[in-house]
Every structure is written in structure tokens, then in C-alpha cells.
Design an enzyme around this catalytic site. Structure first.
Site, PDB file in Angstrom:
ATOM      1  N   ARG A  77       0.815  -1.228   0.000  1.00  0.00           N
ATOM      2  CA  ARG A  77       0.000   0.000   0.000  1.00  0.00           C
ATOM      3  C   ARG A  77       0.842   1.268   0.000  1.00  0.00           C
ATOM      4  NH1 ARG A  77      -3.513  -2.397   4.899  1.00  0.00           N
ATOM      5  NH2 ARG A  77      -1.669  -3.730   5.000  1.00  0.00           N
TER       6      ARG A  77
ATOM      7  N   GLN B 189      12.572 -14.435   6.080  1.00  0.00           N
ATOM      8  CA  GLN B 189      11.322 -15.078   5.641  1.00  0.00           C
ATOM      9  C   GLN B 189      11.320 -14.885   4.121  1.00  0.00           C
ATOM     10  OE1 GLN B 189       7.768 -12.875   6.553  1.00  0.00           O
ATOM     11  NE2 GLN B 189       6.413 -14.643   6.373  1.00  0.00           N
TER      12      GLN B 189
ATOM     13  N   ASP C 238       5.748  -1.875  11.494  1.00  0.00           N
ATOM     14  CA  ASP C 238       5.181  -0.636  10.949  1.00  0.00           C
ATOM     15  C   ASP C 238       4.412   0.134  12.024  1.00  0.00           C
ATOM     16  OD1 ASP C 238       2.973  -2.255  11.209  1.00  0.00           O
ATOM     17  OD2 ASP C 238       2.274  -2.054   9.146  1.00  0.00           O
TER      18      ASP C 238
ATOM     19  N   ASN D 237      -7.127  -4.615  17.053  1.00  0.00           N
ATOM     20  CA  ASN D 237      -5.819  -5.171  17.409  1.00  0.00           C
ATOM     21  C   ASN D 237      -4.706  -4.207  16.991  1.00  0.00           C
ATOM     22  OD1 ASN D 237      -3.523  -6.810  17.653  1.00  0.00           O
ATOM     23  ND2 ASN D 237      -3.907  -7.791  15.659  1.00  0.00           N
TER      24      ASN D 237
ATOM     25  N   ASN E 277       0.435   2.012   6.949  1.00  0.00           N
ATOM     26  CA  ASN E 277       0.309   1.188   5.757  1.00  0.00           C
ATOM     27  C   ASN E 277       0.321   1.989   4.464  1.00  0.00           C
ATOM     28  OD1 ASN E 277      -0.177  -1.370   7.234  1.00  0.00           O
ATOM     29  ND2 ASN E 277      -1.955  -0.240   7.964  1.00  0.00           N
TER      30      ASN E 277
ATOM     31  N   TYR F 114      35.595  26.969  -3.459  1.00  0.00           N
ATOM     32  CA  TYR F 114      35.518  25.535  -3.153  1.00  0.00           C
ATOM     33  C   TYR F 114      36.769  25.125  -2.394  1.00  0.00           C
ATOM     34  CZ  TYR F 114      35.672  20.509  -3.457  1.00  0.00           C
ATOM     35  OH  TYR F 114      35.761  19.181  -3.129  1.00  0.00           O
TER      36      TYR F 114
ATOM     37  N   ALA G 244      37.678  35.670  -3.096  1.00  0.00           N
ATOM     38  CA  ALA G 244      36.509  35.205  -3.854  1.00  0.00           C
ATOM     39  C   ALA G 244      36.948  34.395  -5.063  1.00  0.00           C
ATOM     40  CB  ALA G 244      35.695  36.411  -4.305  1.00  0.00           C
TER      41      ALA G 244
ATOM     42  N   SER H 229      41.871  36.730  -5.215  1.00  0.00           N
ATOM     43  CA  SER H 229      40.647  36.219  -5.849  1.00  0.00           C
ATOM     44  C   SER H 229      40.949  35.403  -7.102  1.00  0.00           C
ATOM     45  CB  SER H 229      39.750  37.391  -6.252  1.00  0.00           C
ATOM     46  OG  SER H 229      39.372  38.083  -5.095  1.00  0.00           O
TER      47      SER H 229
HETATM   48  C1  UD1 Z   1      -1.979  -6.473  11.097  1.00  0.00           C
HETATM   49  C2  UD1 Z   1      -2.911  -7.409  11.864  1.00  0.00           C
HETATM   50  C3  UD1 Z   1      -4.167  -6.625  12.265  1.00  0.00           C
HETATM   51  C4  UD1 Z   1      -3.772  -5.426  13.095  1.00  0.00           C
HETATM   52  C5  UD1 Z   1      -2.743  -4.566  12.384  1.00  0.00           C
HETATM   53  C6  UD1 Z   1      -2.181  -3.524  13.336  1.00  0.00           C
HETATM   54  C7  UD1 Z   1      -2.529  -9.612  10.910  1.00  0.00           C
HETATM   55  C8  UD1 Z   1      -3.097 -10.697  10.070  1.00  0.00           C
HETATM   56  N1  UD1 Z   1      -3.284  -8.512  11.027  1.00  0.00           N
HETATM   57  O1  UD1 Z   1      -2.634  -6.110   9.898  1.00  0.00           O
HETATM   58  O2  UD1 Z   1      -5.022  -7.450  13.013  1.00  0.00           O
HETATM   59  O3  UD1 Z   1      -4.917  -4.662  13.401  1.00  0.00           O
HETATM   60  O4  UD1 Z   1      -1.636  -5.358  11.901  1.00  0.00           O
HETATM   61  O5  UD1 Z   1      -1.350  -2.605  12.718  1.00  0.00           O
HETATM   62  O6  UD1 Z   1      -1.463  -9.770  11.459  1.00  0.00           O
HETATM   63  N2  UD1 Z   1       4.911  -9.069   7.835  1.00  0.00           N
HETATM   64  C9  UD1 Z   1       5.919 -10.002   7.764  1.00  0.00           C
HETATM   65  N3  UD1 Z   1       5.738 -11.102   6.979  1.00  0.00           N
HETATM   66  C10 UD1 Z   1       4.609 -11.307   6.263  1.00  0.00           C
HETATM   67  C11 UD1 Z   1       3.576 -10.334   6.339  1.00  0.00           C
HETATM   68  C12 UD1 Z   1       3.748  -9.228   7.139  1.00  0.00           C
HETATM   69  O7  UD1 Z   1       6.964  -9.850   8.389  1.00  0.00           O
HETATM   70  O8  UD1 Z   1       4.530 -12.335   5.577  1.00  0.00           O
HETATM   71  C13 UD1 Z   1       5.120  -7.853   8.678  1.00  0.00           C
HETATM   72  C14 UD1 Z   1       4.991  -6.557   7.912  1.00  0.00           C
HETATM   73  O9  UD1 Z   1       6.275  -6.156   7.441  1.00  0.00           O
HETATM   74  C15 UD1 Z   1       4.422  -5.590   8.950  1.00  0.00           C
HETATM   75  C16 UD1 Z   1       3.683  -6.499   9.923  1.00  0.00           C
HETATM   76  O10 UD1 Z   1       4.106  -7.812   9.647  1.00  0.00           O
HETATM   77  O11 UD1 Z   1       5.433  -4.900   9.628  1.00  0.00           O
HETATM   78  C17 UD1 Z   1       2.174  -6.380   9.782  1.00  0.00           C
HETATM   79  O12 UD1 Z   1       1.823  -6.719   8.470  1.00  0.00           O
HETATM   80  P1  UD1 Z   1       0.712  -5.873   7.679  1.00  0.00           P
HETATM   81  O13 UD1 Z   1       0.554  -6.488   6.336  1.00  0.00           O
HETATM   82  O14 UD1 Z   1       1.011  -4.434   7.751  1.00  0.00           O
HETATM   83  O15 UD1 Z   1      -0.574  -6.230   8.558  1.00  0.00           O
HETATM   84  P2  UD1 Z   1      -1.917  -5.375   8.659  1.00  0.00           P
HETATM   85  O16 UD1 Z   1      -2.741  -5.635   7.462  1.00  0.00           O
HETATM   86  O17 UD1 Z   1      -1.642  -3.976   9.002  1.00  0.00           O
HETATM   87 CA    CA Z   2       0.184  -2.786   9.136  1.00  0.00          CA
END
Ligand code: UD1
Ligand code: CA
Length: 459
Positions: A18, A76, A107, A174, A232, A371, A385, A410
Site C-alpha cells: 500500500r 522469511q 510498521d 488489534n 500502511n 571551493y 573570492a 581572488s
Molecule cells: C496487522 C494485523 C491486524 C492489526 C494490524 C495492526 C494480521 C493478520 N493482522 O494487519 O489485526 O490490526 O496489523 O497494525 O497480522 N509481515 C511479515 N511477513 C509477512 C507479512 C507481514 O513480516 O509475511 C510484517 C509486515 O512487514 C508488517 C507487519 O508484519 O510490519 C504487519 O503486516 P501488515 O501487512 O502491515 O498487517 P496489517 O494488514 O496492518
Molecule cells: Ca500494518
């Protein structure tokens, strides 16, 4: 709490679709520092070095940005969801020997030590705890589902929420920060499924699984705490950045820094400013910069990783990066100080002067259009200068040394390596390729020829 030990795990592997950027989301900057810097800054006071990070998208870039975390990164390779990120990291979590693991979304840069502390305090009381907020707009946050007794039963992602199944929404969502009991969560991890709207493995599904198994689950309610908002999209990033900008500027004003037009001043989180410094907006000060009491920072300056001593006067429109500006100096307007530029007591740098890896000694002056690259200028020297130190021959860089009290006329080119001695003089318009001794006078320019001007004869 005595037999409880906690390791932190930052989820930072996601692409951040996003954000519409090729950069991994956690490296997007807020006040010139990557988002991940803030998450680490909040974790460090509690977890010291016990911070693991899951990386994936743009992993190399993240590793380069945080070299001190090497060895604590887990890769990962395929990003199959937050639950999958946890599964991939689980061995490292267990190896840490901790009884609990605090998992935080990378994030969430505005998270505070205090908020994390509240969650840490419930370790020992439950198998799974997480932070909840009740923002004005629940947006795409995962919805917290509670039963008639207000007991948490699940977190359901916005896309998967069905009023008929999950009941009417409570507004509680959450925040993406969890505290897991390593022992009791172990058996749930392999039960995560990806049967949802995104086809991903969700960490949030651990909640319903834990409830089903009769484990204890708790939600730490943090009201509408803005500091727990996830980022996001560009709009969310800008909102967080603006909030933090005002927070930092306000705290400096409260400490006794005089900041004029504060809405237009931007100060990074690592900057130190002493009470008694004066700053005029618009102005941006970033990185590991220090502004001492009695320093004056004029408008429209862009500063990063530089130090400013008492009594220095930075006039308008300067670009200053990695420089050391001594006491009672003048800089600008329109000066550029690059890394390694150092001004000693009372030195002056005027308009359209650029310095790189160069020292201007006590009271030395380069007032216009110059410079100075790889140059050492002695105390009290005057650089006319249009003086240029020619420090680069296309392959290598060389040093120019200008002695104390020297006077460079200069429009002089000093072809390095070259030394102009103490109290020596160089005539204007010279191209100096050989050393000039102490108290010597050198001139190296075409001789002037003067003849009578030929004028057109008039009819
Ligand atoms: C997530 C939560 C949501 C919560 C929100 C809070 C889940 C399924 N949902 O949603 O309930 O309200 O955060 O901000 O967790 N990431 C990985 N590996 C992956 C996918 C994501 O490391 O395979 C990391 C991303 O880099 C990010 C974090 O996990 O830092 C959250 O992922 P993101 O896709 O932003 O989750 P949200 O949709 O915001
Ligand atoms: Ca997020």
C-alpha cells in the site's frame, strides 16, 4: 515475574504494497529516520540486545541500514503472512531461551516504551496477551471479538469480518503487539491455516486457537492511543510524521529552546539541542546533530549530522552535512558544508562557498564563491573570492595546505598537492602548481599586454 524472560521479535518482512514503493516499508522514513529505527528505540530500554527481526522483502537493504542488528535477523524468503513470519522465527525464539516473546509489527513506529511496558507487565498472567485500541476510525485493523462476558474470543481481520458470524463491531481493534508464552504457543503454531480473504497465515488466528484450547488470553486496552497506529499508506505515514514533528519541537520548546515559527521547524529524533539555542523556521535538522546553547540557526537551513558551538551564526539557505561548526563562526547565507568540514573559533564561510573534508583555522575566512576540498587552512588566513582547491586529478584526491595568515587573491586555482606557506601571498587570478614558501609571494597568470584600441572610422 522472577523466572520470566522475554525476547522481542519485530515483524518486518512485508512488502508494504500500500506504500507503492520499491523500498521495504520499514525503511520508509519519518523525520529522516527509517520506521524501524523508532521501533528499536522503543524496544531497546526494555530488551537491550534481545531483539530479533524477521526480514524478507528488501532484506539486504534492511541489513545494510541496521548493521548492528546483524545476527539477529531471520529471513522469511516468501511472505505468506504474519503467522508465517512467526513460524519461520520460532526456532530463533526458542534458541533465545526466553519464556515469553513480545511480537511487534515493524510498521508501528510511534509505539512508546510505556505502552510496551504495560504489555510486559501481564507476562505470567496469561498465555497470550495483545494490545487493543479503539480509534475513531477502525479502518483495516483486525477487529477484537468478545463474548457476552466481555471475554476475548478472536481477532478477525476487517476483510473477513461477518456481522452474522462475529456479531456487531465493538470498535476495539488489534494494535499488532503481542506477548506470547513460548511453551504454550508452540503447539498452536502448526495449526494456523490460510483460509481467509488474503490467503495468508495470520498471527491473529492464534487468539481463537488459544481460546479453543482453554488457554488464557488477555487484551491490554490502550484507548485511542495514537502511538499504536500502524502505518500502511503514504497518508498514514504523513499523519504519523506530522504528529511526531510537533511532539519533538514542543518538547524542545518546553526544555527552553527558542524556536520561532515552530510549525515550520522539523527536528529529527536523534538531534540534541541545548536550552538557550535559537532556531528560526523554516528549518530542518536531522541525524546526530547537536546545537549548543547560544548557537543561532537562521531560516531555510537543511542540517544533518552536524555540530554547532556557542555563538555560531548560521545565516539563511545553507546545506550542512557532517560538519563541525565551531564557536563564534559565521556560515552563509547560501553556504554548503559537506562531511568533514570544520570551522574553528571565529572562522567565516560566506555565500556560495562549498567545503568538503577541510578545516578553516581560527579566524580564517572564505567569504565568497569558493571551493575548499581536502584543504587545511591555517588561522587567520584569507581566501579570496573565486578560489578553488583543485583536489581531484580524475583518479585521486590530494590535499592543499594554506598556512596561517596567508592571503589568497581572488580567482586562484590551487592545484593539489600544494602548500602555501605561513603569511604567504598569492596574486589574484593565479594557477598555483608549486609550493609557496612561508612569507613568499607568488603570482602565476598571463602577463597583461596593453596596446591602443582600434576604433572604427566614422564616415
Ligand atoms: C496487522 C494485523 C491486524 C492489526 C494490524 C495492526 C494480521 C493478520 N493482522 O494487519 O489485526 O490490526 O496489523 O497494525 O497480522 N509481515 C511479515 N511477513 C509477512 C507479512 C507481514 O513480516 O509475511 C510484517 C509486515 O512487514 C508488517 C507487519 O508484519 O510490519 C504487519 O503486516 P501488515 O501487512 O502491515 O498487517 P496489517 O494488514 O496492518
Ligand atoms: Ca500494518
Amino acid at each position: 515475574m522472577s523466572n520470566i524472560s522475554i525476547t522481542a521479535l519485530v515483524l518486518a518482512a512485508g512488502k508494504g504494497t500500500r506504500m507503492h514503493s520499491t523500498k521495504p516499508k520499514v525503511l520508509q522514513t519519518i523525520l529522516n529516520e527509517p520506521m524501524l529505527y523508532y521501533v528499536y528505540a522503543a524496544l531497546k530500554p526494555i530488551f537491550n540486545e534481545n531483539i530479533l527481526t524477521v526480514i524478507g522483502h528488501g532484506a539486504e537493504m534492511v541489513e545494510t541500514a541496521f548493521p548492528k542488528m546483524t545476527g539477529l535477523f531471520i529471513e522469511q524468503t516468501e511472505q505468506l503472512g504474519t503467522g508465517h513470519a512467526l513460524q519461520v522465527s520460532w526456532d530463533a525464539v526458542k534458541k533465545s531461551g526466553a519464556t515469553h516473546c513480545l511480537v511487534i509489527n515493524g510498521d508501528t513506529p510511534l509505539v512508546t516504551v510505556e505502552a510496551l511496558d504495560r504489555l510486559v507487565k501481564v507476562a505470567g498472567c496469561c498465555d497470550l496477551a495483545f494490545m487493543t485500541i479503539t480509534p475513531k476510525d477502525p479502518g483495516e485493523f483486525g477487529r477484537v471479538v468478545r463474548d457476552e462476558d466481555r471475554k476475548i474470543t478472536a481477532i478477525v481481520e476487517a476483510k473477513d469480518y461477518d456481522m452474522n458470524i462475529h456479531g456487531s463491531v465493538t470498535g476495539e481493534v488489534n494494535a499488532g503487539v503481542y506477548l506470547l508464552n513460548v511453551l504454550t504457543m508452540e503447539s498452536l503454531l502448526s495449526d494456523l491455516k490460510n483460509e481467509n480473504a488474503n490467503g495468508e497465515y495470520y498471527i491473529t488466528d492464534l487468539v481463537a486457537l488459544a481460546v479453543e484450547r482453554g488457554l488464557t488470553v488477555d487484551g491490554v486496552q490502550c484507548g485511542d492511543d495514537l502511538s499504536l497506529m500502524g502505518i500502511n499508506s503514504p497518508r498514514e505515514l504523513i499523519a504519523a510524521e506530522t504528529a511526531l514533528q510537533h511532539q519533538i519541537v514542543d518538547s524542545h520548546i518546553d526544555e527552553g529552546v527558542l524556536i520561532h515559527n515552530p510549525q515550520t521547524v522539523i527536528i529529527g529524533p536523534k538531534v540534541t539541542i541545548e536550552p538557550g539555542a535559537e532556531i528560526f523556521g523554516h528549518c530542518e535538522i536531522y541525524g546526530e546533530s547537536t546545537v549548543t546553547a547560544g548557537a543561532r540557526m537562521g531560516s531555510y537551513n537543511y542540517i544533518t549530522d552536524s555540530t554547532f558551538a556557542a555563538g555560531c551564526d548560521i545565516r539563511q539557505f545553507c546545506h550542512i552535512e557532517g560538519a563541525e561548526v565551531g564557536p563564534n563562526t559565521w556560515v552563509g547565507p547560501y553556504a554548503r558544508l559537506r562531511p568533514g568540514a570544520r570551522l574553528e573559533d571565529g572562522a567565516r564561510v560566506g555565500n556560495f562557498v562549498e567545503m568538503k573534508k577541510s578545516v578553516l583555522g581560527k579566524g580564517a575566512k572564505a567569504s565568497h564563491l569558493t571551493y575548499l576540498g581536502d584543504a587545511e587552512v591555517g588561522a587567520g588566513a584569507n581566501i579570496g573570492a573565486g578560489t578553488i582547491t583543485c583536489n581531484y586529478d580524475g583518479k585521486n584526491k590530494f590535499t592543499t595546505v594554506i598556512g596561517e595568515g596567508a592571503f589568497i587573491g581572488s580567482n586562484t586555482a590551487l592545484v593539489a598537492p600544494v602548500t602555501v606557506g605561513k603569511n604567504a601571498l598569492v596574486g589574484a587570478g593565479s594557477t598555483i602548481t608549486k609550493n609557496v614558501p612561508n612569507e613568499g609571494a607568488a603570482i602565476a597568470r598571463g602577463k597583461q599586454v596593453t596596446i591602443k584600441r582600434r576604433l572604427k572610422k566614422s564616415d
